[in-house]
Design an enzyme around this catalytic site. Structure first.
Site, PDB file in Angstrom:
ATOM      1  N   ASP A  80       0.893  -1.399  -0.091  1.00 46.15           N
ATOM      2  CA  ASP A  80      -0.156  -0.021   0.014  1.00 46.15           C
ATOM      3  C   ASP A  80       0.914   1.130  -0.157  1.00 46.15           C
ATOM      4  OD1 ASP A  80      -2.458  -0.188  -0.070  1.00 46.15           O
ATOM      5  OD2 ASP A  80      -2.944  -0.842   1.994  1.00 46.15           O
ATOM      6  N   GLU A 111      -5.253   3.988  -3.364  1.00 42.71           N
ATOM      7  CA  GLU A 111      -6.477   4.317  -3.526  1.00 42.71           C
ATOM      8  C   GLU A 111      -7.277   5.406  -4.220  1.00 42.71           C
ATOM      9  OE1 GLU A 111      -7.990   4.459   0.661  1.00 42.71           O
ATOM     10  OE2 GLU A 111      -6.933   2.479   1.253  1.00 42.71           O
ATOM     11  N   GLU A 178     -13.508  -2.632  -2.453  1.00 39.61           N
ATOM     12  CA  GLU A 178     -13.684  -2.903  -1.154  1.00 39.61           C
ATOM     13  C   GLU A 178     -15.116  -2.292  -0.736  1.00 39.61           C
ATOM     14  OE1 GLU A 178     -10.657  -1.351   1.841  1.00 39.61           O
ATOM     15  OE2 GLU A 178     -11.981  -2.070   3.216  1.00 39.61           O
TER      16      GLU A 178
HETATM   17  O1  KIV Z   1      -4.593  -2.194   3.951  1.00 42.14           O
HETATM   18  C1  KIV Z   1      -5.126  -3.270   3.733  1.00 42.14           C
HETATM   19  O2  KIV Z   1      -5.051  -4.387   4.519  1.00 42.14           O
HETATM   20  C2  KIV Z   1      -6.322  -3.280   2.770  1.00 42.14           C
HETATM   21  C3  KIV Z   1      -7.250  -4.124   2.744  1.00 42.14           C
HETATM   22  C4  KIV Z   1      -8.525  -3.674   2.032  1.00 42.14           C
HETATM   23  C5  KIV Z   1      -6.942  -5.379   2.390  1.00 42.14           C
HETATM   24  O3  KIV Z   1      -5.907  -2.636   1.845  1.00 42.14           O
END
Ligand code: KIV
Length: 262
Positions: A80, A111, A178
């Site tokens: 991420d 995101e 999500e």
């Molecule tokens: O940070 C995370 O664990 C995610 C979840 C939606 C799996 O992005």
């Protein structure tokens, strides 16, 4: 090990399996089992006990990613991009490049809505593989005043489909969807030719992801509707600890088996 090509080719076939990982020990247990490991910024909540994901920094994400990469050498690893590190293409390229140069991870996750497509394009044009994250976006929790399930109205479904198509056109290899009503997630999945990975998005996506500490029952503060606990981890740990404490206190541990006698 999965590659970008084999992940894309799995669209519409056997669902892809993804779980999060935050450290080398658990990553080594998950290695070669699942198709992808996600170093999710959810670690800010389940590992660092913060109220949301927003204070996860680049340094925190790099630290955990290095650990996961050390533990899982044969699994595709996704990371991420933390909040505030990809607000424009130049900043995103600088920070995503750090993930590639300072860790062995294979792709980043971002995101956003359609407005974020230029950021994704800047990364993919510079050889950084990107998974887009649409629908309920935890990094928007403060600005939106909570976690809200998406895809409940026709106009919202169409907006989500626009997000998905824009991310695909910008070069994303996959989409995480999500917190979306099942039928909306099905329509998003049908609208794009890249695989969708769902969490709280029903069964029609091309794969599923869960947070490891939720699915193994270690995180107990709350249990969202979409989480299935495959193990009662917290209870097992607590029972083992109770036994250890009892055995130490009654001097039955260590016994001869665990003692050097010469
Ligand atoms: O940070 C995370 O664990 C995610 C979840 C939606 C799996 O992005």
């Amino acid at each position: 090990m999965k590659t970008i090509t084999s992940i894309k080719n799995q669209k519409g076939k056997t669902p892809l399996t993804v779980i999060t990982a935050y450290d080398a020990l658990f990553a080594s247990l998950f290695d070669t089992k699942v198709d992808m490991l996600l170093v999710g910024d959810s670690l800010n909540m389940s590992f660092h006990a913060k109220p949301d994901t927003l204070s996860a920094s680049m340094d925190i994400m790099l630290y955990h990613t290095q650990a996961v990469c050390a533990g899982a050498k044969d699994t595709f690893i996704l990371v991420d991009m933390p909040f505030g590190t990809y607000t424009d293409p130049k900043m995103a390229l600088h920070n995503a490049s750090r993930i590639y140069t300072e860790t062995a991870a294979h792709a980043v996750k971002i995101e956003g809505t359609i407005d974020r497509a230029p950021v994704i394009e800047a990364l993919t044009k510079n050889s950084i593989a990107v998974m887009g994250h649409i629908g309920l976006m935890p990094q928007f929790v403060r600005s939106e005043g909570g976690y809200k399930i998406r895809g409940k109205t026709e106009s919202d479904i169409l907006a989500l489909i626009d997000d998905a198509k824009a991310f695909e056109a910008a070069g994303a290899f996959s989409l995480l969807v999500e917190g979306v009503v099942e039928d909306a997630a099905r329509r998003i999945t049908e609208a794009v030719s890249i695989p969708t990975i769902g969490i709280g998005a029903g069964k029609y996506t091309d794969g599923q992801v869960l947070v490891w500490s939720d699915m193994l029952g270690f995180f107990q503060a709350f249990q969202p509707k979409f989480v299935k606990r495959y193990l009662n981890g917290a209870q097992l740990v607590q029972e083992a600890l109770d036994t250890y404490i009892k055995e130490v206190q009654e001097r039955s541990f260590p016994n001869i088996e665990h003692t050097y006698t010469k």
